[in-house]
Design a protein around this motif. Sequence first.
Motif, PDB file in Angstrom:
ATOM      1  N   LEU A  10       0.804  -1.229   0.000  1.00 47.85           N
ATOM      2  CA  LEU A  10       0.000   0.000   0.000  1.00 47.85           C
ATOM      3  C   LEU A  10       0.837   1.280   0.000  1.00 47.85           C
ATOM      4  CD1 LEU A  10      -2.815  -1.058   2.523  1.00 47.85           C
ATOM      5  CD2 LEU A  10      -3.075  -0.671   0.071  1.00 47.85           C
ATOM      6  N   TYR A  11       2.131   1.187  -0.282  1.00 52.75           N
ATOM      7  CA  TYR A  11       2.979   2.381  -0.276  1.00 52.75           C
ATOM      8  C   TYR A  11       2.491   3.414  -1.296  1.00 52.75           C
ATOM      9  CZ  TYR A  11       6.551   0.607   2.901  1.00 52.75           C
ATOM     10  OH  TYR A  11       7.231   0.171   4.014  1.00 52.75           O
ATOM     11  N   CYS A  12       2.186   2.925  -2.486  1.00 54.33           N
ATOM     12  CA  CYS A  12       1.758   3.850  -3.542  1.00 54.33           C
ATOM     13  C   CYS A  12       0.429   4.510  -3.177  1.00 54.33           C
ATOM     14  CB  CYS A  12       1.633   3.090  -4.862  1.00 54.33           C
ATOM     15  SG  CYS A  12       1.325   4.153  -6.287  1.00 54.33           S
ATOM     16  N   ALA A  13      -0.527   3.708  -2.693  1.00 61.34           N
ATOM     17  CA  ALA A  13      -1.830   4.253  -2.308  1.00 61.34           C
ATOM     18  C   ALA A  13      -1.697   5.238  -1.156  1.00 61.34           C
ATOM     19  CB  ALA A  13      -2.771   3.116  -1.919  1.00 61.34           C
ATOM     20  N   HIS A  14      -0.771   4.948  -0.222  1.00 58.71           N
ATOM     21  CA  HIS A  14      -0.569   5.864   0.905  1.00 58.71           C
ATOM     22  C   HIS A  14      -0.017   7.194   0.425  1.00 58.71           C
ATOM     23  CE1 HIS A  14       1.406   6.848   4.996  1.00 58.71           C
ATOM     24  NE2 HIS A  14       0.129   7.167   5.019  1.00 58.71           N
ATOM     25  N   GLU A  15       0.860   7.107  -0.555  1.00 57.22           N
ATOM     26  CA  GLU A  15       1.434   8.330  -1.113  1.00 57.22           C
ATOM     27  C   GLU A  15       0.370   9.205  -1.754  1.00 57.22           C
ATOM     28  OE1 GLU A  15       4.061   9.294  -4.994  1.00 57.22           O
ATOM     29  OE2 GLU A  15       4.873   7.739  -3.678  1.00 57.22           O
ATOM     30  N   GLU A  16      -0.651   8.558  -2.337  1.00 50.78           N
ATOM     31  CA  GLU A  16      -1.731   9.310  -2.988  1.00 50.78           C
ATOM     32  C   GLU A  16      -2.887   9.611  -2.034  1.00 50.78           C
ATOM     33  OE1 GLU A  16      -3.073   8.111  -6.753  1.00 50.78           O
ATOM     34  OE2 GLU A  16      -1.083   7.942  -7.618  1.00 50.78           O
ATOM     35  N   ASN A  17      -2.665   9.394  -0.735  1.00 50.58           N
ATOM     36  CA  ASN A  17      -3.648   9.788   0.282  1.00 50.58           C
ATOM     37  C   ASN A  17      -4.952   9.005   0.147  1.00 50.58           C
ATOM     38  OD1 ASN A  17      -4.351  11.288   2.540  1.00 50.58           O
ATOM     39  ND2 ASN A  17      -5.345  12.884   1.317  1.00 50.58           N
ATOM     40  N   CYS A  18      -4.846   7.703  -0.138  1.00 54.62           N
ATOM     41  CA  CYS A  18      -6.033   6.872  -0.323  1.00 54.62           C
ATOM     42  C   CYS A  18      -6.394   6.070   0.923  1.00 54.62           C
ATOM     43  CB  CYS A  18      -5.831   5.902  -1.486  1.00 54.62           C
ATOM     44  SG  CYS A  18      -5.631   6.714  -3.083  1.00 54.62           S
ATOM     45  N   LEU A  19      -5.684   6.269   2.038  1.00 49.77           N
ATOM     46  CA  LEU A  19      -5.963   5.538   3.270  1.00 49.77           C
ATOM     47  C   LEU A  19      -6.415   6.501   4.354  1.00 49.77           C
ATOM     48  CD1 LEU A  19      -2.845   3.170   3.302  1.00 49.77           C
ATOM     49  CD2 LEU A  19      -5.148   2.656   2.461  1.00 49.77           C
ATOM     50  N   SER A  20      -7.043   5.955   5.386  1.00 52.23           N
ATOM     51  CA  SER A  20      -7.457   6.801   6.512  1.00 52.23           C
ATOM     52  C   SER A  20      -6.235   7.336   7.243  1.00 52.23           C
ATOM     53  CB  SER A  20      -8.321   5.996   7.487  1.00 52.23           C
ATOM     54  OG  SER A  20      -9.519   5.590   6.866  1.00 52.23           O
ATOM     55  N   GLN A  21      -6.429   8.399   8.016  1.00 52.65           N
ATOM     56  CA  GLN A  21      -5.309   9.084   8.661  1.00 52.65           C
ATOM     57  C   GLN A  21      -4.576   8.202   9.671  1.00 52.65           C
ATOM     58  OE1 GLN A  21      -6.750  12.744  10.302  1.00 52.65           O
ATOM     59  NE2 GLN A  21      -7.284  13.610   8.291  1.00 52.65           N
ATOM     60  N   SER A  22      -5.264   7.222  10.239  1.00 51.07           N
ATOM     61  CA  SER A  22      -4.601   6.357  11.223  1.00 51.07           C
ATOM     62  C   SER A  22      -3.485   5.535  10.596  1.00 51.07           C
ATOM     63  CB  SER A  22      -5.631   5.423  11.881  1.00 51.07           C
ATOM     64  OG  SER A  22      -6.213   4.558  10.918  1.00 51.07           O
ATOM     65  N   ALA A  23      -3.485   5.390   9.272  1.00 46.51           N
ATOM     66  CA  ALA A  23      -2.405   4.653   8.601  1.00 46.51           C
ATOM     67  C   ALA A  23      -1.061   5.354   8.772  1.00 46.51           C
ATOM     68  CB  ALA A  23      -2.733   4.486   7.125  1.00 46.51           C
ATOM     69  N   ASP A  24      -1.085   6.683   8.992  1.00 41.67           N
ATOM     70  CA  ASP A  24       0.169   7.426   9.179  1.00 41.67           C
ATOM     71  C   ASP A  24       0.900   6.983  10.443  1.00 41.67           C
ATOM     72  OD1 ASP A  24      -0.667   8.788   6.954  1.00 41.67           O
ATOM     73  OD2 ASP A  24      -1.357  10.562   8.057  1.00 41.67           O
ATOM     74  N   ARG A  25       0.164   6.465  11.425  1.00 41.23           N
ATOM     75  CA  ARG A  25       0.756   6.146  12.731  1.00 41.23           C
ATOM     76  C   ARG A  25       1.118   4.668  12.855  1.00 41.23           C
ATOM     77  NH1 ARG A  25      -3.712   9.439  13.695  1.00 41.23           N
ATOM     78  NH2 ARG A  25      -5.011   7.668  14.327  1.00 41.23           N
ATOM     79  N   MET A  26       1.001   3.912  11.777  1.00 43.81           N
ATOM     80  CA  MET A  26       1.309   2.481  11.831  1.00 43.81           C
ATOM     81  C   MET A  26       2.803   2.227  11.617  1.00 43.81           C
ATOM     82  SD  MET A  26      -1.951   0.662   9.994  1.00 43.81           S
ATOM     83  CE  MET A  26      -1.452  -0.943  10.608  1.00 43.81           C
ATOM     84  N   ASP A  27       3.242   1.029  12.011  1.00 44.12           N
ATOM     85  CA  ASP A  27       4.642   0.643  11.894  1.00 44.12           C
ATOM     86  C   ASP A  27       4.859  -0.008  10.532  1.00 44.12           C
ATOM     87  OD1 ASP A  27       7.249   0.041  12.369  1.00 44.12           O
ATOM     88  OD2 ASP A  27       6.841  -1.695  13.674  1.00 44.12           O
ATOM     89  N   TRP A  28       5.041   0.806   9.550  1.00 52.14           N
ATOM     90  CA  TRP A  28       5.204   0.309   8.180  1.00 52.14           C
ATOM     91  C   TRP A  28       6.489  -0.508   8.079  1.00 52.14           C
ATOM     92  CZ3 TRP A  28       2.108   1.495   3.779  1.00 52.14           C
ATOM     93  CH2 TRP A  28       0.992   2.293   4.057  1.00 52.14           C
ATOM     94  N   PRO A  29       6.542  -1.603   7.310  1.00 51.00           N
ATOM     95  CA  PRO A  29       5.495  -2.193   6.478  1.00 51.00           C
ATOM     96  C   PRO A  29       4.720  -3.298   7.175  1.00 51.00           C
ATOM     97  CG  PRO A  29       7.557  -3.249   5.959  1.00 51.00           C
ATOM     98  CD  PRO A  29       7.840  -2.291   7.088  1.00 51.00           C
ATOM     99  N   TYR A  30       4.665  -3.275   8.530  1.00 54.41           N
ATOM    100  CA  TYR A  30       4.018  -4.373   9.246  1.00 54.41           C
ATOM    101  C   TYR A  30       2.555  -4.018   9.531  1.00 54.41           C
ATOM    102  CZ  TYR A  30       8.960  -5.296   9.811  1.00 54.41           C
ATOM    103  OH  TYR A  30      10.275  -5.497   9.544  1.00 54.41           O
ATOM    104  N   GLY A  31       1.715  -5.009   9.421  1.00 50.87           N
ATOM    105  CA  GLY A  31       0.295  -4.802   9.648  1.00 50.87           C
ATOM    106  C   GLY A  31      -0.480  -4.764   8.346  1.00 50.87           C
ATOM    107  N   HIS A  32      -1.773  -4.459   8.435  1.00 53.97           N
ATOM    108  CA  HIS A  32      -2.640  -4.429   7.254  1.00 53.97           C
ATOM    109  C   HIS A  32      -3.745  -3.406   7.467  1.00 53.97           C
ATOM    110  CE1 HIS A  32      -4.896  -7.110   9.968  1.00 53.97           C
ATOM    111  NE2 HIS A  32      -5.972  -6.645   9.332  1.00 53.97           N
ATOM    112  N   ARG A  33      -4.436  -3.110   6.386  1.00 46.07           N
ATOM    113  CA  ARG A  33      -5.609  -2.235   6.429  1.00 46.07           C
ATOM    114  C   ARG A  33      -6.801  -3.019   5.888  1.00 46.07           C
ATOM    115  NH1 ARG A  33      -4.771   1.861   9.653  1.00 46.07           N
ATOM    116  NH2 ARG A  33      -6.521   2.957   8.669  1.00 46.07           N
TER     117      ARG A  33
END
Length: 788
Positions: free
Chosen positions: A589-612
């Motif tokens: 989801l790196y590309c989608a995150h860059e284009e602001n396609c995820l909810s704001q709580s995704a900013d506080r996650m420990d990338w790249p671990y976890g899921h949406r």
Amino acid sequence: KRPEVRGGRGDHCHIYSFPGALTPAALEVTTMWSLPAAFPLPLLLLMLGQSPPSRPQSLSTMKLRLVGPGSRPEEGRLEVLHQGQWGTVCDDDFALQEATVACRQLGFEAALTWAHSAKYGPGEGPIWLDNVHCVGTESSLDQCRSNGWGVSDCSHSEDVGVVCHPQRQRGYLSERVSNALGPQGRRLEEVRLKPILASAKRQSLVTEGAVEVKYEGHWRQVCDQGWTRNNSRVVCGMLGFPSEAPVVSHYYRKVWNSKMKDPKSRLKSLTKKNSFWIHRVNCLGTEPHMANCQVQVAPAQGKLRPACPGGMHAVVSCVAGPRFRPLKAKPGHKESWAEQETRVRLRSGAQVGEGRVEVLMNRQWGTVCDHGWNLISASVVCRQLGFGSAREALFGAQLGQALGPIHLSEVRCGGYERTLSDCPSLEGSQNGCQHDNDAAVRCNIPNLGFQDQVRLAGGRSPEEGVVEVQVDVNGVQRWGAVCSDHWGLNEAMVACRQLGLGFANHAVKDTWYWQGTPGAGEVVMSGVHCSGTELALQQCQRHGPVHCSHSAGHFSAGVSCTDSAADLVLNAQLVQETAYLEDRPLSQLYCAHEENCLSQSADRMDWPYGHRRLLRFSSQIHNLGRADFRPKTGRHSWIWHQCHRHYHSIEVFTHYDLLTLNGSKVAEGHKASFCLEDTNCPKGMQRRYACANFGEQGVTVGCWDTYRHDIDCQWVDITDVGPGDYIFQVVVNPKLEVAESDFSNNVMRCRCKYDGQRVWLHDCHTGDSYRANTELSLEQERLRNNLI
């Protein structure tokens, strides 16, 4: 039978009777539009020893239809309308070239064959035409030779039928009222009411007065002898009023007599001239225009008697529809009209009183198929909506297509029905109708004078420029500019409609390159806020005292108008069928995150671990309008997105939201920008727009742009949403940045149930596809959740 003789039996003398009491002398030379225009010509030619060609009418005004048991729209017994009565055509001499002319006149491409000996059943009434002979190049059957009206030695066992090619002509789009018809083919152009009472003269909308007819460029009054309510109904319909009312005739007679006693009265001298009068009118009440009635302009030629002996001018009183009545009008009529109006509506029309016809059946809105559609049925729709008679019945989805059901086909109204549902019809699914057969209408509406209170100045064409309005300033009518603060597409749409120029293409806030009219540069209207349905800018909300954040001139409001516009509609059924949940790893989801396609709580996650957790679905956005949907900005403003390797031409094209039942937003898609292209088009239509290789972007008329469920950002991130019942909402063109003919169908809603592991979408529909009560009950359910 003498089939080898063409038109030889048309050389007869006919006496045309006129309803009402007329002297035999008057009958001989009564002038009606239904008489053949060149009546003396056959006699003259016979005296010269020549055989005259006979034609039913000199103008292409004949109406045809195909009828018969079990026949399809493109085949049946051929019938002709003459003198207000349908009749048949004899099969003598009838061949493929005659069938071809008839089919083309009916709006089909060509004829396949014809049928003799009443194959589609014997008709009733007169046999209007016999020995019809066409070359094959004529545009209508009335240009072919025949024996003449009603001259036949056939019986109904010889009624001819035709089979047309089912493909309709591209150019055959409407049945219009011909304003050029009249007695002896002369112009009978329009009517008006001349107010007589002082109270009527003070009103901005004239609904009662003496009837005046414009005949050959001159206004004439109509004699009241033999005047009927049917005549009044036709006059009111032409003026944009749905019905007529009784007139207090004895009061008008007193006024008339007082004028006649005044020796200085100009009216008294005018009444002695036959050129002042229309002698007599006889209408059935279903005609869309007085030119379709029997009209006698003057007494018999050579007669010295006056055109209106002992009579006075005909007086008509019309009832305005609820939309055009003053606020203090009686409420009782309005309620009953509103109830009728909710069962039929017009969509995607550029002007008030025009649009695609949609009817409400089984709590859902659907369209009417154009098979059998005509001016009489269209007039029933217009009157039902509070307008006048129809001036045009449109075919072939000329005012856009719909996506929902097709409710009605083969509608056959008599003209006096109160609602379209009272007319005989078939179900739309019975004869293979598609949405490219959606019927539409243009109605007569009252002239309120709004078009004279707005103008455009400084544009490169008459369709664009600075908007200048006429308003009352301290009791004086003044022209001036409109402040561009908060000026948007809704306001521009109202301005273009008021100007009679169609839809707004652009709402212009800075008019540096347009010079306004000298002396009209001062701002006289500010804070304009329109819902989009108003008839004029003067009806929109606006500031009391003018308050503009800048001076006029370069920042006055401007518009660019167009006669056609796009119309985007989301396929609600596809959304419902394709929705599902996916737990997607953050590593993908790196590309989608860059284009602001995820909810704001995704900013506080420990990338790249976890899921949406994503609610995914496909969306298919159709352009059902009459113009291509193009991005507002040019290529120079498009943004390159490295992630997806293409240019995005529009920043906000759709909103994806998940709402609680009381309307609070709990999740959104954040789909920031889009690449517009033709993913698919109907068979036989070429794709024009494609994103690849920096191509042109847009959606062609009739095509659709599909965003599959498996592409990035085609989702709502519901990771933070708990189980419950929700509303899933998609809004197309949410900021109204690009012009559309209809914004009411831009919102799609579904009921959504989420149990923490699974999701169900049901009852997906666009915002205007169900009756108002359905939406209202949903709203009440939301409000009920707010109660303590």
